[in-house]
Structure formats: structure tokens, C-alpha cells
Design a protein around this motif. Structure first.
Motif, mmCIF file in Angstrom:
data_model
loop_
_atom_site.group_PDB
_atom_site.id
_atom_site.type_symbol
_atom_site.label_atom_id
_atom_site.label_comp_id
_atom_site.label_asym_id
_atom_site.label_seq_id
_atom_site.Cartn_x
_atom_site.Cartn_y
_atom_site.Cartn_z
ATOM 1 N N GLN A 122 0.864 -1.182 0.000
ATOM 2 C CA GLN A 122 0.000 0.000 0.000
ATOM 3 C C GLN A 122 0.901 1.232 0.000
ATOM 4 N N THR A 123 0.572 2.211 -0.837
ATOM 5 C CA THR A 123 1.331 3.467 -0.836
ATOM 6 C C THR A 123 0.374 4.618 -0.553
ATOM 7 N N ILE A 124 0.674 5.368 0.500
ATOM 8 C CA ILE A 124 -0.132 6.569 0.797
ATOM 9 C C ILE A 124 0.764 7.774 0.543
ATOM 10 N N ASN A 125 0.294 8.700 -0.268
ATOM 11 C CA ASN A 125 1.054 9.933 -0.493
ATOM 12 C C ASN A 125 0.303 11.116 0.084
ATOM 13 N N ILE A 126 1.048 11.980 0.749
ATOM 14 C CA ILE A 126 0.412 13.155 1.348
ATOM 15 C C ILE A 126 1.138 14.402 0.888
ATOM 16 N N PHE A 127 0.363 15.379 0.482
ATOM 17 C CA PHE A 127 0.964 16.669 0.133
ATOM 18 C C PHE A 127 0.334 17.713 1.039
ATOM 19 N N ASN A 128 1.173 18.368 1.814
ATOM 20 C CA ASN A 128 0.684 19.295 2.834
ATOM 21 C C ASN A 128 1.293 20.666 2.557
ATOM 22 N N GLU A 129 0.445 21.678 2.416
ATOM 23 C CA GLU A 129 0.965 23.017 2.132
ATOM 24 C C GLU A 129 0.335 23.988 3.112
ATOM 25 N N CYS A 130 1.124 24.748 3.835
ATOM 26 C CA CYS A 130 0.531 25.797 4.674
ATOM 27 C C CYS A 130 1.585 26.745 5.200
ATOM 28 N N GLU A 131 1.098 27.871 5.726
ATOM 29 C CA GLU A 131 2.038 28.871 6.253
ATOM 30 C C GLU A 131 2.640 28.339 7.545
ATOM 31 N N ASP A 132 3.939 28.150 7.491
ATOM 32 C CA ASP A 132 4.681 27.552 8.589
ATOM 33 C C ASP A 132 4.474 28.305 9.909
ATOM 34 N N SER A 133 4.595 29.609 9.852
ATOM 35 C CA SER A 133 4.570 30.391 11.090
ATOM 36 C C SER A 133 3.165 30.467 11.681
ATOM 37 N N LEU A 134 2.137 30.271 10.828
ATOM 38 C CA LEU A 134 0.776 30.307 11.362
ATOM 39 C C LEU A 134 0.403 28.973 12.008
ATOM 40 N N LEU A 135 1.174 27.941 11.723
ATOM 41 C CA LEU A 135 1.010 26.689 12.474
ATOM 42 C C LEU A 135 1.809 26.751 13.770
ATOM 43 N N ALA A 136 2.985 27.384 13.701
ATOM 44 C CA ALA A 136 3.909 27.352 14.843
ATOM 45 C C ALA A 136 3.492 28.302 15.967
#
Ligand code: NAD
Length: 529
Positions: free
Chosen positions: A429-443
Motif C-alpha cells: 500500500q502506498t499513501i502519499n500526502i501533500f501538505n501546504e501551509c504557512e509555517d509560522s501560522l502553524l507554529a
């Protein structure tokens, strides 16, 4: 701007002989149920155990400050600007309409905890986690700190390019009032050479003892000037290279103090800040991956009974990994490899493009699946006693982490992960994830959570059975693990990386402090007639 410290009303009152409320304290008796397991000849003999503890929480939330090292960076400037926006209820225009300030992404301000069931309806009752015990509100935090870049905070916010223009425009006058960060310690050997150009706000000299005294004086002055009860010192400066652990230099409390006195080359700026905080009796949290907490620093914190926590903010990719890897392994599926790629274009990414600093991040990101693998030796071969190399550690999935600096994407970090697993009877099984977001707004919300939780944990004491006096918690605050990529725990104890388990520990601990049992999904009333 900084409302004075107030005791928040109690939204939750526990009526039980185990919980007592006085003007100053909430005291709760808690039964910690566990089990001792004796293993002999492959047989497990399990004996249930019960230990009794009492927790005592000081109800008055003191006036709290956060001193950030790296205040002028993306995280530091974003934290200051968003608190200002929340305090003053500044809303701003975006192409989608009007945006209100909020604390989304903060566990403590934007998530709930289950406290029981309403008898008449049988429905579960959830309350804001911030209502379980009195906690400081982020709007009330007094902020300050240091940066090797002397750019005033309004300009630092512009340089970061994190926030929308219309928000920047409105908070700019408030940010300008904060002025320049305090000068900081700069040892070029510890961060990437590409940071040199911004290092124009530096405490002069090379005498590390003098630097330690300088930082201690800064903390004392900040505390006195703002009439604070507590200052949380927070490393959100650039990732440093690892410090080499050298016997006789940074391995004991006395040795690290002597190494600072002798200006030893392996003492990093972050270690000096940590030691300064410990000696001032103020908590220190490390939001970056380097080994600030060399053994001597942990020993010093233990000796001084001063709180420390870290390491490295668990914001995006690693947070997801600590959920997904656990899901796969607990589902009986065997991840064979996890390959993680990141690219980002902010100053953090620039610093991490240098090999020694990348190495710190790589180490921090790498061990995140270890405990889940160790917990399932049906899928993975156990360590072979006496073996060398890979066999000594036991079987593990292949795990790589790549980080590249791509200036064009700025603070908007891209993370690509591939989970390649073995499934039933030889399938894949292969799961691929692409995650994009503003780093500093998560941190930024994580910095707030870590600060608020740290302040709370300094107000909680405990006593075990037969003990007359209440004692502070152990100095390494492992309850901060939920927000940390590489949680620092009591030496000799196991690290828990699973996000679910970390959250459960946090909820259960807060509930224990008001005399409630931890989360149970037994829900017996729904399963029996
Ligand atoms: P940044 O480069 O924008 O900010 C770091 C700031 O630290 C800069 O202003 C720099 O001048 C300053 N600095 C460097 N050395 C210093 C020193 N010795 N004393 C005082 N200031 C110093 O980086 P950022 O995006 O704000 O990230 C900060 C840290 O948080 C980094 O170490 C990063 O790896 C870590 N981190 C960030 C995230 C995230 O999602 N943003 C997640 C995990 C960890």
C-alpha cells in the motif's frame, strides 16, 4: 495594554469528597491505576496497582511574560502581531472578505475536553480545555525578548512576510511601540553562515560568563519592569548545530557552569539562555531541534528545581506522522518506508540549508515513529540481545527526511510524504500526502500553548501517599510533548511520540487535578442493557 492578573471564575466545579476548593487552591485526590507486569519464560503475570496522589493547583493566575529568543523572526514577530490583533480586536480585509483575529490552532484556546455525560439526555459534555483549570489568556501575556537582528518589530513583521498586508498595516503602530529586540548572544559557529548579514544587534565580547550574567540581568529587569509573577523564556531563534557532548565539559551541572566560566567553545547560545533561566528560577522552553539540553543542563535544572521543556515545535509534517504511523501500526499494517520531503523559502529554511543545522532538524524529525514500532514486535523483529548494528536496535521502517530551501515559496512550506507499507499476504500500500501551509501560522499557536501550559504546570504541586508536604512537578515538563517534535522526558524514561497518547496524557492530567478520571471510551451505558 496588559490587564492585571486576575483569578478567573471556575466554570467547572467538581462536587466530590476527593476535590476541595479554597480561596487559594484546588486540591484533588487521584487514584492512579496501572499494572505491574512480570515476564518469565514468555509468560506475562499482571498485577493491577493503585497509587494515591493529591494535586494542588494555585488558583491565582499570575501576571505572565514570555521572553522570546529570536523575537524578530517569523514566529516571534507573528506571535506579537497576532496577540496585538486579538487584544484590540483588529479585523482585516482579505480577498475573501473580512477576517477576525482568533486563536485557531491552539489546543488550549480552540479545543475541548470531555468531562462526562448529562444524565437526562445521556449526551456527552465537552468544555473548552482552558476551563478545566485556571490558565493565563494569551491576550494577557506580556511579551519581549532578544534577537541578533536589531530591526524594530514593525519592520521585522514586514520582513517576515507572513501576515496579510491589511493586518500588518493596522498592527504596525503597536508593533513600532515595542521597538527593537534586546541584543543577543551570537556565536557564528552555531548557526548557518548565511545568517551573518542580519547579526547587527549583539552583546559584545566573547566572555561566556559575562554573557550569562547579561541575560540573567535582562530576565530580572523584564520581570521587575512589568511586575510579572512568571517569565517563560522561549527559544524561537534559528536552529543551531548540535553541541558535542564532552565528558568534563557539559555532562554535569558543575561542569557546564565551569565550561561557561571558561568560555568553552562547545557551549551554545541556547545553552547559555537555558542556564540563565534555570538560575533565575524561570522556565525555559526550546522550540528548535538542537540539543540545548546537554546532560549538564538537565542536571542543573534538577538541582535548581527549575522547569525546562522542548524540543522543537511539532507543527505540520511530524504531527501528521505521529498520527499516521500510529494508525498504520495499530491497524496491523507494516510501514516499510517513510520518505519525507520538505521545501520552504523563509529564513528558517535558509538557515536549515546548511548541513550542521539540517542535521539537528533531521535528528529531531527521525525518531518520531520509534515508540510505535517498539510497541508492535508482531510486525517488526525485536532487538537481538548482544547483536551489533541494525539488529541491536530491532527492525524499523526505512525513514528519510529531506529539507530544501526554495526562496520563492516563502513561509508557505510544502511537505510531501510517502508511506509505503506491507499489507495482507504480501500486498503493498502506498499513501502519499501533500501538505501546504504557512509555517509560522502553524507554529505560533504552539508557542502560545507551550507558554500557557508551562505557566500552569509551575502552579501545580503534588504529594504521594504518606507525604505531608506538596512538592513541585519534576523539572522536565514532558506534558509539553504534544507540541514537541522530539519530546524531552525524564532521563531513563520512554518517549511517547503518538499524538493521541500525548493528548490523552494532557487531558487526563488536567482532569486529575480536579479529581476526575481520565478519558474512558468504555461508555458502558451504551453497551449493556
Ligand atoms: P526565523 O529565521 O524567521 O527567526 C529566527 C530569528 O532568530 C531570526 O530573527 C534571527 O535573527 C534570530 N536569531 C538567530 N540566532 C539568535 C540568537 N543567538 N539570539 C537571538 N536571536 C537569534 O525562523 P522562524 O521561522 O521564526 O523559526 C524559529 C525557530 O523555530 C527555528 O529554529 C525553527 O526551526 C523552529 N521551528 C519552526 C517551526 C515552524 O513551523 N515555523 C516548526 C518547528 C520548529
Amino acid at each position: 495594554i496588559h490587564p492585571t492578573a486576575v483569578r478567573r471564575p471556575d466554570y467547572i466545579t467538581v462536587q466530590s469528597e476527593n476535590t476541595a476548593y479554597t480561596d487559594n487552591h484546588i486540591t484533588a485526590k487521584y487514584l492512579d491505576r496501572g499494572a505491574d507486569v512480570l515476564i518469565s519464560d514468555g509468560q506475562f503475570t499482571v498485577k493491577p496497582t493503585v497509587k494515591t496522589y493529591e494535586f494542588q493547583t494555585t488558583r491565582k493566575v499570575g501576571k505572565t511574560g514570555i521572553m522570546m529568543i529570536g523575537m524578530g523572526g517569523n514566529n516571534g514577530s507573528t506571535l506579537c502581531a497576532t496577540i496585538v490583533a486579538n487584544r484590540h480586536q483588529i479585523s482585516w480585509h482579505t480577498k475573501d472578505g473580512i477576517q477576525q483575529p482568533n486563536y485557531i490552532g491552539s489546543v488550549l484556546r480552540a479545543s475541548t475536553v470531555r468531562i462526562g455525560t448529562e444524565p437526562s439526555t445521556g449526551k456527552e459534555v465537552h468544555v473548552p480545555i482552558s476551563d478545566v483549570l485556571p490558565m493565563v489568556h494569551p491576550n494577557d501575556l506580556v511579551f519581549g525578548g532578544w534577537d541578533i537582528s536589531g530591526l524594530p518589530m514593525d519592520k521585522a513583521m514586514e520582513r517576515a512576510k507572513v501576515l496579510e498586508y491589511d493586518l500588518q498595516r493596522q498592527v504596525k503602530p503597536h508593533m513600532a511601540l515595542i521597538g527593537r529586540p534586546l541584543p543577543s548572544i551570537y556565536y557564528p559557529d552555531f548557526i548557518a553562515a548565511n545568517q551573518e548579514a542580519r547579526a547587527d544587534n549583539i552583546i559584545p565580547g566573547t566572555d561566556k560568563q559575562a554573557h550569562l550574567e547579561h541575560i540573567r540581568a535582562d530576565i530580572r529587569r523584564f520581570k521587575a519592569e512589568n511586575q510579572l509573577d512568571r517569565v517563560v523564556v522561549f527559544w524561537t531563534a534559528n536552529t543551531e548545530r548540535y553541541s558535542e557532548i564532552i565528558p568534563g565539559v557539559n555532562d554535569t551541572a558543575d561542569n557546564i557552569l565551569a565550561a561557561i566560566k571558561n568560555s568553552h567553545s562547545e557551549v551554545s547560545p541556547s545553552t547559555i539562555f537555558a542556564v540563565a533561566s534555570i538560575l533565575e528560577g524561570e522556565p525555559f522552553v526550546n522550540g528548535a531541534p538542537q540539543n540545548t539540553f546537554v546532560p549538564g543542563v538537565i542536571a542543573l535544572a534538577e538541582r535548581e528545581k527549575s522547569f525546562i521543556g522542548g524540543d522543537d515545535l511539532k507543527s505540520g509534517q511530524t504531527k501528521l506522522k505521529s498520527v499516521l504511523a500510529e494508525f498504520l501500526v495499530n491497524a496491523g499494517i507494516k510501514p516499510l518506508s517513510i520518505a519525507s520531503y520538505n521545501h520552504l523559502g523563509n529564513n528558517d529554511g535558509h538557515n536549515l540549508s546548511a548541513e550542521p543545522q539540517f542535521k539537528s532538524k533531521e535528528i529531531s524529525k527521525s525518531s518520531v515513529v520509534d515508540d510505535m514500532v517498539d510497541a508492535n514486535r508482531l510486525l517488526y523483529k525485536p532487538p537481538v540481545p548482544g547483536a551489533k548494528g541494525k539488529a541491536a536496535k530491532g527492525e524499523h521502517p526505512d525513514h528519510i527526511v529531506v529539507i530544501k530551501y526554495v526562496p520563492a515559496v516563502g513561509d508557505s512550506k510544502r511537505a510531501i510524504d510517502e508511506y509505503y507499507s506491507e499489507i495482507f499476504c504480501g500486498g503493498r500500500q502506498t499513501i502519499n500526502i501533500f501538505n501546504e501551509c504557512e509555517d509560522s501560522l502553524l507554529a505560533t499557536p504552539l508557542i502560545l500553548d507551550l507558554t500557557i501550559l508551562t505557566e500552569l504546570l509551575t502552579r501545580i504541586k503534588y504529594r504521594g501517599e504518606g507525604q505531608t508536604d506538596f512538592a513541585p512537578l519534576y523539572p522536565v515538563l514532558s506534558l509539553l510533548s504534544y507540541m514537541c517534535k522530539a519530546p524531552l522526558v525524564k532521563p531513563g524514561t520512554d518517549v511517547v511520540n503518538s499524538l493521541g497518547r500525548q493528548r490523552n496524557a494532557l487531558d487526563s492530567f488536567l482532569k486529575a487535578c480536579i479529581g476526575l478520571e481520565g478519558n474512558s471510551d468504555l461508555l458502558l451505558e451504551t453497551r449493556i442493557c
